[in-house]
Design a protein around this motif. Structure first.
Motif, PDB file in Angstrom:
ATOM      1  N   LEU A  55       0.805  -1.218   0.000  1.00 39.64           N
ATOM      2  CA  LEU A  55       0.000   0.000   0.000  1.00 39.64           C
ATOM      3  C   LEU A  55       0.841   1.273   0.000  1.00 39.64           C
ATOM      4  CD1 LEU A  55      -2.750  -0.994   2.585  1.00 39.64           C
ATOM      5  CD2 LEU A  55      -2.930  -1.002   0.079  1.00 39.64           C
ATOM      6  N   ILE A  56       0.308   2.290  -0.651  1.00 38.77           N
ATOM      7  CA  ILE A  56       0.902   3.622  -0.635  1.00 38.77           C
ATOM      8  C   ILE A  56       0.259   4.393   0.504  1.00 38.77           C
ATOM      9  CG2 ILE A  56       1.210   5.776  -1.908  1.00 38.77           C
ATOM     10  CD1 ILE A  56       0.767   4.057  -4.476  1.00 38.77           C
ATOM     11  N   LYS A  57       1.087   4.947   1.388  1.00 39.23           N
ATOM     12  CA  LYS A  57       0.591   5.699   2.537  1.00 39.23           C
ATOM     13  C   LYS A  57       1.243   7.076   2.543  1.00 39.23           C
ATOM     14  CE  LYS A  57       1.046   1.253   4.789  1.00 39.23           C
ATOM     15  NZ  LYS A  57       1.849   0.508   5.749  1.00 39.23           N
ATOM     16  N   HIS A  58       0.522   8.046   3.027  1.00 40.51           N
ATOM     17  CA  HIS A  58       1.054   9.402   3.119  1.00 40.51           C
ATOM     18  C   HIS A  58       0.910   9.908   4.545  1.00 40.51           C
ATOM     19  CE1 HIS A  58       1.256   9.643  -1.258  1.00 40.51           C
ATOM     20  NE2 HIS A  58       0.009   9.218  -1.308  1.00 40.51           N
ATOM     21  N   LYS A  59       1.958  10.566   5.039  1.00 44.01           N
ATOM     22  CA  LYS A  59       1.853  11.200   6.347  1.00 44.01           C
ATOM     23  C   LYS A  59       0.848  12.343   6.254  1.00 44.01           C
ATOM     24  CE  LYS A  59       6.489  10.172   8.094  1.00 44.01           C
ATOM     25  NZ  LYS A  59       7.759  10.755   8.608  1.00 44.01           N
ATOM     26  N   THR A  60       0.098  12.511   7.320  1.00 46.58           N
ATOM     27  CA  THR A  60      -0.882  13.588   7.348  1.00 46.58           C
ATOM     28  C   THR A  60      -0.964  14.112   8.770  1.00 46.58           C
ATOM     29  OG1 THR A  60      -3.150  14.198   6.713  1.00 46.58           O
ATOM     30  CG2 THR A  60      -2.859  12.065   7.787  1.00 46.58           C
ATOM     31  N   SER A  61      -1.912  14.974   9.027  1.00 48.17           N
ATOM     32  CA  SER A  61      -2.129  15.498  10.367  1.00 48.17           C
ATOM     33  C   SER A  61      -3.607  15.786  10.538  1.00 48.17           C
ATOM     34  CB  SER A  61      -1.325  16.792  10.590  1.00 48.17           C
ATOM     35  OG  SER A  61      -1.843  17.849   9.785  1.00 48.17           O
ATOM     36  N   ILE A  62      -4.007  15.953  11.780  1.00 48.55           N
ATOM     37  CA  ILE A  62      -5.413  16.269  12.024  1.00 48.55           C
ATOM     38  C   ILE A  62      -5.772  17.613  11.389  1.00 48.55           C
ATOM     39  CG2 ILE A  62      -7.037  16.904  13.849  1.00 48.55           C
ATOM     40  CD1 ILE A  62      -5.976  14.707  15.538  1.00 48.55           C
ATOM     41  N   LYS A  63      -4.890  18.599  11.514  1.00 48.62           N
ATOM     42  CA  LYS A  63      -5.177  19.928  10.961  1.00 48.62           C
ATOM     43  C   LYS A  63      -5.356  19.878   9.449  1.00 48.62           C
ATOM     44  CE  LYS A  63      -2.946  22.607  14.618  1.00 48.62           C
ATOM     45  NZ  LYS A  63      -4.239  23.121  15.131  1.00 48.62           N
ATOM     46  N   GLU A  64      -4.605  19.021   8.773  1.00 49.07           N
ATOM     47  CA  GLU A  64      -4.714  18.925   7.312  1.00 49.07           C
ATOM     48  C   GLU A  64      -6.055  18.345   6.864  1.00 49.07           C
ATOM     49  OE1 GLU A  64       0.067  18.241   6.350  1.00 49.07           O
ATOM     50  OE2 GLU A  64      -1.374  16.603   6.112  1.00 49.07           O
ATOM     51  N   ASN A  65      -6.777  17.728   7.779  1.00 50.88           N
ATOM     52  CA  ASN A  65      -8.059  17.112   7.436  1.00 50.88           C
ATOM     53  C   ASN A  65      -9.249  17.897   7.992  1.00 50.88           C
ATOM     54  OD1 ASN A  65      -7.504  14.229   6.138  1.00 50.88           O
ATOM     55  ND2 ASN A  65      -5.925  14.620   7.672  1.00 50.88           N
ATOM     56  N   SER A  66      -9.010  19.133   8.369  1.00 47.43           N
ATOM     57  CA  SER A  66     -10.074  19.977   8.896  1.00 47.43           C
ATOM     58  C   SER A  66     -11.214  20.118   7.892  1.00 47.43           C
ATOM     59  CB  SER A  66      -9.514  21.362   9.234  1.00 47.43           C
ATOM     60  OG  SER A  66     -10.529  22.217   9.722  1.00 47.43           O
ATOM     61  N   GLY A  67     -12.443  20.076   8.399  1.00 54.44           N
ATOM     62  CA  GLY A  67     -13.609  20.287   7.554  1.00 54.44           C
ATOM     63  C   GLY A  67     -14.272  19.032   7.049  1.00 54.44           C
ATOM     64  N   ILE A  68     -13.740  17.848   7.407  1.00 54.02           N
ATOM     65  CA  ILE A  68     -14.311  16.612   6.889  1.00 54.02           C
ATOM     66  C   ILE A  68     -15.187  15.925   7.935  1.00 54.02           C
ATOM     67  CG2 ILE A  68     -12.312  16.279   5.384  1.00 54.02           C
ATOM     68  CD1 ILE A  68     -11.464  13.953   7.215  1.00 54.02           C
TER      69      ILE A  68
END
Length: 339
Positions: A9-22
């Motif tokens: 699988l391809i995975k990407h680092k993210t953060s809670i702030k980057e997913n705001s609004g969902i």
């Protein structure tokens, strides 16, 4: 547990702030197990109130949900129903592992091995009916919707992503991809510096995102072929084929096209194959199309967490203030509009 297809699988680092609004669906049992395992006292026991009632799950559900809400992420929790009948062997294996840990814990207690007691205690968790009902009550007080799945909670959570009711699924298990979840958010409720069980070492846990469409297109397979790979590797509903991991499974499926051809070529068979594939493609779920979010019931939360279970009223009020500020910026009417 779940299916181990991480290696392809391809995975990407993210953060809670980057997913705001969902809006996200949460595999409730999956994260509650995490809370029970990691939110513990110095002696390795789960957190308890003055009456001896376990509160690790309440702490986890409240503070982790609050963090999501403060970042403008709306969670809906999906609870397991009756286990699918093909899951019986997996449940037996889990019970055997738990029984082994209990036996080792009793030995550690008799030897007064403090470190081993802590490590083993964190592996022995039970999601009781009380823990489920208490979690649901707290979610009601927080104004957060929850869904009682007819069977697998992760299937229900994935279905809501698949049909667009939510944007992503919060879960540690890759099974959600087999159930058709468009995106999985892993390490989203328990992240940061974490101790490896049974060792003195610590690792940093970073939230990551896995996009189903990106993976299928990049790997060059279909959704059904991904399911085939998972079944070859082994799922909660079948043991898989010995010697076949994710990378080997991918190679075989790309070479022979589907699991039927692979099994024929290798001279293997998988019991209930068609039923397992159908389960991943069309699992039993509640047809949820709309979610109802409400403002938190501050008095109810204070009464429940602080009055009944001894949580700090100052801290709970502070968190509730932050939740309201994150949505209003000014006043209560804006919060009402949001919900």
């Amino acid at each position: 547990m779940g299916v181990n297809i991480s290696g392809i699988l391809i995975k990407h680092k993210t953060s809670i702030k980057e997913n705001s609004g969902i809006t996200v669906s949460v595999d409730a049992f999956n994260v509650i197990y995490q809370f029970l395992s990691s939110i513990r006292g110095e002696n390795g026991e789960p957190l308890k109130d003055s009456f001896g009632n376990i509160t690790s799950h309440l702490s986890g559900v409240f503070y982790r949900s609050a963090t999501l809400l403060e970042n403008n992420i709306k969670p809906v929790y999906s609870f397991d129903g009756k286990p699918y009948h093909l899951k019986s062997e997996t449940l037996k294996e889990r019970k055997a592992i738990k029984d082994k840990n209990i036996a080792e814990l009793n030995i550690a207690i008799s030897e007064n091995d403090t470190e081993k007691i802590k490590n083993l205690s964190s592996r022995i968790n039970y999601i009781t009916d009380d823990i489920v009902s208490e979690s649901k009550k707290l979610l009601d007080l927080m104004g957060l919707p929850w869904v009682q799945a007819p069977s697998e909670g992760e299937a229900q959570a994935s279905y809501m992503s698949k049909n667009g009711t939510v944007n992503s699924v919060i879960s540690q298990d890759y099974d959600c991809l087999l159930f058709g979840a468009k995106r999985i958010l892993r390490n989203f409720t328990m992240y940061g510096r974490r101790r490896l069980s049974g060792t003195g070492k610590f690792i940093n846990i970073t939230p990551e995102i896995i996009d189903l469409k990106e993976n299928l297109e990049t790997i060059g397979i279909s959704q059904e072929q991904l399911i085939d790979i998972g079944i070859l590797v082994g799922t909660d509903f079948n043991p898989g084929i010995r010697g076949i991991g994710a990378k080997t499974g991918l190679s075989l499926i790309k070479k022979y096209g589907n699991i039927g051809n692979v099994l024929k070529e290798k001279g293997n068979s998988i019991e209930n194959l068609d039923e397992i594939k159908e389960l991943f493609l069309n699992p039993p779920v509640e047809k949820i199309e709309q979610l109802n979010f409400r403002p938190p019931d501050r008095k109810g939360i204070i009464s429940y967490l602080c009055g009944e279970h001894g949580f700090s009223e100052n801290r709970i009020n502070s968190i509730l203030d932050q939740i309201e500020k994150s949505y209003t910026g000014a006043n209560q009417s804006n919060l009402d509009k949001y919900f």
